[in-house]
Design a protein around this motif. Sequence first.
Motif, mmCIF file in Angstrom:
data_model
loop_
_atom_site.group_PDB
_atom_site.id
_atom_site.type_symbol
_atom_site.label_atom_id
_atom_site.label_comp_id
_atom_site.label_asym_id
_atom_site.label_seq_id
_atom_site.Cartn_x
_atom_site.Cartn_y
_atom_site.Cartn_z
ATOM 1 N N ALA A 128 0.901 -1.301 0.110
ATOM 2 C CA ALA A 128 -0.063 -0.014 -0.021
ATOM 3 C C ALA A 128 0.905 1.128 0.092
ATOM 4 O O ALA A 128 0.616 2.080 -0.746
ATOM 5 C CB ALA A 128 -0.790 -0.015 1.039
ATOM 6 N N VAL A 129 1.825 1.196 1.106
ATOM 7 C CA VAL A 129 2.824 2.369 0.844
ATOM 8 C C VAL A 129 3.437 2.524 -0.469
ATOM 9 O O VAL A 129 3.550 3.888 -0.789
ATOM 10 C CB VAL A 129 3.973 2.223 2.079
ATOM 11 N N ALA A 130 3.843 1.478 -1.007
ATOM 12 C CA ALA A 130 4.484 1.483 -2.266
ATOM 13 C C ALA A 130 3.530 2.154 -3.435
ATOM 14 O O ALA A 130 4.191 2.935 -4.242
ATOM 15 C CB ALA A 130 5.058 0.196 -2.566
ATOM 16 N N SER A 131 2.596 1.335 -3.502
ATOM 17 C CA SER A 131 1.595 1.976 -4.464
ATOM 18 C C SER A 131 1.292 3.539 -4.246
ATOM 19 O O SER A 131 1.264 4.537 -5.189
ATOM 20 C CB SER A 131 0.146 1.271 -4.438
ATOM 21 N N VAL A 132 0.864 4.082 -3.063
ATOM 22 C CA VAL A 132 0.858 5.612 -2.749
ATOM 23 C C VAL A 132 2.007 6.206 -3.236
ATOM 24 O O VAL A 132 1.786 7.385 -3.698
ATOM 25 C CB VAL A 132 0.440 5.787 -1.440
ATOM 26 N N SER A 133 2.954 5.891 -2.904
ATOM 27 C CA SER A 133 4.332 6.698 -3.387
ATOM 28 C C SER A 133 4.549 6.647 -4.814
ATOM 29 O O SER A 133 4.824 7.670 -5.496
ATOM 30 C CB SER A 133 5.604 5.753 -2.770
ATOM 31 N N ALA A 134 3.944 5.368 -5.563
ATOM 32 C CA ALA A 134 4.108 5.684 -6.939
ATOM 33 C C ALA A 134 3.119 6.623 -7.646
ATOM 34 O O ALA A 134 3.379 7.131 -8.587
ATOM 35 C CB ALA A 134 4.027 3.988 -7.580
ATOM 36 N N VAL A 135 1.939 6.550 -7.060
ATOM 37 C CA VAL A 135 0.913 7.568 -7.586
ATOM 38 C C VAL A 135 1.453 8.764 -7.497
ATOM 39 O O VAL A 135 1.297 9.534 -8.164
ATOM 40 C CB VAL A 135 -0.289 7.177 -6.960
ATOM 41 N N GLY A 136 2.119 9.173 -6.272
ATOM 42 C CA GLY A 136 2.474 10.480 -5.890
ATOM 43 C C GLY A 136 3.615 10.966 -6.938
ATOM 44 O O GLY A 136 3.765 11.889 -7.461
ATOM 45 N N VAL A 137 4.430 9.794 -7.281
ATOM 46 C CA VAL A 137 5.670 10.299 -8.012
ATOM 47 C C VAL A 137 5.172 10.424 -9.650
ATOM 48 O O VAL A 137 5.555 11.272 -10.241
ATOM 49 C CB VAL A 137 6.828 9.008 -7.783
ATOM 50 N N ALA A 138 4.188 9.444 -9.920
ATOM 51 C CA ALA A 138 3.339 9.736 -11.243
ATOM 52 C C ALA A 138 2.864 11.135 -11.310
ATOM 53 O O ALA A 138 2.989 11.627 -12.682
ATOM 54 C CB ALA A 138 2.533 8.403 -11.518
ATOM 55 N N HIS A 139 2.204 11.599 -10.320
ATOM 56 C CA HIS A 139 1.584 13.023 -10.493
ATOM 57 C C HIS A 139 2.497 14.098 -10.299
ATOM 58 O O HIS A 139 2.140 15.287 -10.436
ATOM 59 C CB HIS A 139 0.601 12.865 -9.446
ATOM 60 N N ALA A 140 3.838 13.789 -9.827
ATOM 61 C CA ALA A 140 4.693 14.995 -9.630
ATOM 62 C C ALA A 140 5.307 15.464 -10.961
ATOM 63 O O ALA A 140 5.452 14.920 -11.897
ATOM 64 C CB ALA A 140 5.891 14.420 -8.639
ATOM 65 N N ASP A 141 5.392 16.881 -11.018
ATOM 66 C CA ASP A 141 5.624 17.570 -12.120
ATOM 67 C C ASP A 141 7.140 17.920 -12.029
ATOM 68 O O ASP A 141 7.438 19.062 -12.512
ATOM 69 C CB ASP A 141 4.838 19.118 -12.423
ATOM 70 N N GLY A 142 8.062 17.419 -11.349
ATOM 71 C CA GLY A 142 9.236 17.515 -11.395
ATOM 72 C C GLY A 142 9.634 18.655 -10.296
ATOM 73 O O GLY A 142 10.743 19.127 -9.761
ATOM 74 N N GLY A 143 8.741 18.493 -9.309
ATOM 75 C CA GLY A 143 9.085 19.419 -8.072
ATOM 76 C C GLY A 143 9.709 18.793 -6.817
ATOM 77 O O GLY A 143 9.940 19.319 -5.775
ATOM 78 N N GLY A 144 10.170 17.383 -7.097
ATOM 79 C CA GLY A 144 11.151 16.839 -6.185
ATOM 80 C C GLY A 144 10.084 15.938 -5.255
ATOM 81 O O GLY A 144 9.007 15.446 -5.404
#
Length: 74
Positions: free
Chosen positions: A15-31
Amino acid sequence: MEKLSGLFRNGCIAAVASVSAVGVAHADGGGTAEAAGKALDAALSDVNATSPKVMLVVAAVVGVGILIGLIRKA
């Protein structure tokens, strides 16, 4: 019981990995901070979408349990 604990731990990791992956996928280069914020926003929107349904099911189960208890006492 140890197997159940291992399954729960693995589920939490997934669950943590999937939430992290969703966040990275939605990030626009902001770190990483922006990715984590977007992951939390995505998780919060999921919770807000499913929370009323879950509460309805819990209320129904509790209501049926109370009804069965009252019928047994009668």
